[in-house]
Scaffold this motif. Structure first.
Motif, mmCIF file in Angstrom:
data_model
loop_
_atom_site.group_PDB
_atom_site.id
_atom_site.type_symbol
_atom_site.label_atom_id
_atom_site.label_comp_id
_atom_site.label_asym_id
_atom_site.label_seq_id
_atom_site.Cartn_x
_atom_site.Cartn_y
_atom_site.Cartn_z
ATOM 1 N N LEU A 14 0.824 -1.212 0.000
ATOM 2 C CA LEU A 14 0.000 0.000 0.000
ATOM 3 C C LEU A 14 0.856 1.260 0.000
ATOM 4 C CD1 LEU A 14 -2.786 -1.014 2.555
ATOM 5 C CD2 LEU A 14 -2.931 -1.013 0.056
ATOM 6 N N LEU A 15 1.937 1.229 0.761
ATOM 7 C CA LEU A 15 2.834 2.385 0.819
ATOM 8 C C LEU A 15 3.456 2.658 -0.547
ATOM 9 C CD1 LEU A 15 4.234 4.547 2.531
ATOM 10 C CD2 LEU A 15 6.021 2.859 3.052
ATOM 11 N N ALA A 16 3.879 1.586 -1.222
ATOM 12 C CA ALA A 16 4.464 1.750 -2.549
ATOM 13 C C ALA A 16 3.424 2.285 -3.541
ATOM 14 C CB ALA A 16 5.016 0.410 -3.039
ATOM 15 N N HIS A 68 1.279 6.631 -6.766
ATOM 16 C CA HIS A 68 -0.028 7.171 -7.173
ATOM 17 C C HIS A 68 -0.891 6.140 -7.911
ATOM 18 C CE1 HIS A 68 1.658 11.025 -6.002
ATOM 19 N NE2 HIS A 68 2.663 10.841 -6.857
ATOM 20 N N THR A 69 -0.833 4.896 -7.487
ATOM 21 C CA THR A 69 -1.688 3.864 -8.096
ATOM 22 C C THR A 69 -2.715 3.325 -7.113
ATOM 23 O OG1 THR A 69 -0.112 2.100 -7.517
ATOM 24 C CG2 THR A 69 0.142 3.135 -9.683
ATOM 25 N N VAL A 80 -2.222 -2.286 -7.586
ATOM 26 C CA VAL A 80 -1.663 -2.491 -8.927
ATOM 27 C C VAL A 80 -2.652 -1.967 -9.966
ATOM 28 C CG1 VAL A 80 -0.812 -4.203 -10.572
ATOM 29 C CG2 VAL A 80 -0.419 -4.517 -8.110
ATOM 30 N N PRO A 81 -2.195 -1.224 -10.960
ATOM 31 C CA PRO A 81 -3.106 -0.688 -11.992
ATOM 32 C C PRO A 81 -3.919 -1.789 -12.668
ATOM 33 C CG PRO A 81 -0.936 0.320 -12.170
ATOM 34 C CD PRO A 81 -0.802 -0.784 -11.161
ATOM 35 N N GLU A 82 -5.194 -1.484 -12.894
ATOM 36 C CA GLU A 82 -6.087 -2.462 -13.518
ATOM 37 C C GLU A 82 -5.668 -2.811 -14.939
ATOM 38 O OE1 GLU A 82 -8.986 -4.311 -12.556
ATOM 39 O OE2 GLU A 82 -7.871 -3.890 -10.741
ATOM 40 N N THR A 83 -4.946 -1.928 -15.583
ATOM 41 C CA THR A 83 -4.489 -2.214 -16.944
ATOM 42 C C THR A 83 -3.541 -3.399 -16.980
ATOM 43 O OG1 THR A 83 -2.743 -0.556 -16.608
ATOM 44 C CG2 THR A 83 -4.746 0.153 -17.750
ATOM 45 N N VAL A 84 -2.948 -3.727 -15.839
ATOM 46 C CA VAL A 84 -2.039 -4.870 -15.738
ATOM 47 C C VAL A 84 -2.688 -6.014 -14.976
ATOM 48 C CG1 VAL A 84 0.200 -5.666 -14.895
ATOM 49 C CG2 VAL A 84 -0.025 -3.343 -15.795
ATOM 50 N N LEU A 85 -3.365 -5.673 -13.878
ATOM 51 C CA LEU A 85 -3.902 -6.703 -12.988
ATOM 52 C C LEU A 85 -5.166 -7.359 -13.521
ATOM 53 C CD1 LEU A 85 -3.223 -7.963 -10.252
ATOM 54 C CD2 LEU A 85 -4.717 -6.260 -9.187
#
Length: 219
Positions: free
Chosen positions: A89-91, A96-97, A200-205
């Protein structure tokens, strides 16, 4: 001399167990790579075979990881997983994701679903595959590796979940080998999965989807 005098009972038993492993994994993969009614049938087949064969191998209740008393040995697993989730979560916040859930009700539903789903996955991975491999390979450490590889393969083609579940599979299987508890493993998996889902961005996940669902996902 009887007709069965030359049969090795142990070899026959090992062949039967290998068939069980192959059939359950084949049913699982079929469920992941089909849709509609066919997928529902393969899911039911996977669940039915897993439960039937896991409980038919005469493993004692604690051996399957279902003894609540074993929670005492693995109580620390959940806090460690919580710390890992916090780092995720920190990362995500730093890059900003981070996507907070849409309301408390949605968050609660996601938590309950994740716990149930994680327990089901850990039962399949540990109480079925790991225990089968432990007997068939005659090595707990080799069983850890074999279980992790299958666990990761079941998450193809998701580029995030394949490596994550390989590492997680190695860790969870080793923890199961040492502690024989599913409950804390399920909590740990759910915590990490929930943090990944909103980080994680939805475009990848692709909404944590695997198999054919990864390609059919539409945001």
């Amino acid at each position: 001399m009887g007709a069965s005098a030359g049969i090795d009972p142990e070899k026959t038993d090992r062949r039967a167990l290998w068939r069980q492993v192959l059939l359950v994994f084949a049913a699982l993969e079929a469920a992941l790579w089909t849709a509609g009614v066919a997928q529902g049938c393969f899911i039911a087949l996977t669940v039915g075979l897993t439960v039937a064969w896991a409980f038919s191998e005469r493993h004692p209740w604690p051996g399957l990881g279902l003894n609540p008393a074993a929670i005492r040995r693995g109580w620390w697993i959940a806090p460690v997983a919580g710390a890992v989730g916090g780092l995720i979560l920190l990362a995500a916040w730093r890059w900003h994701t981070l996507r907070p859930p849409a309301g408390i009700l949605v968050a609660c539903i996601n938590v309950v679903f994740s716990l149930i789903w994680a327990f089901a996955q850990q039962f399949l991975a540990q109480s079925f595959f790991f225990l089968h491999f432990e007997y068939l390979l005659r090595s707990g450490r080799q069983a850890v590796l074999a279980t992790a590889l299958l666990f990761s393969a079941a998450h193809i083609p998701n580029p995030v979940l394949v490596p994550v579940t390989l590492v997680g599979g190695l860790i969870f299987s080793e923890l199961f080998r040492r502690n024989r508890t599913l409950y804390m493993l399920a909590v740990a998996q759910a915590l990490v999965a929930l943090c990944l889902a909103i980080s994680v961005p939805e475009t990848v996940l692709h909404d944590m989807r695997v198999g054919i669902g990864y390609f059919s996902y539409r945001p």
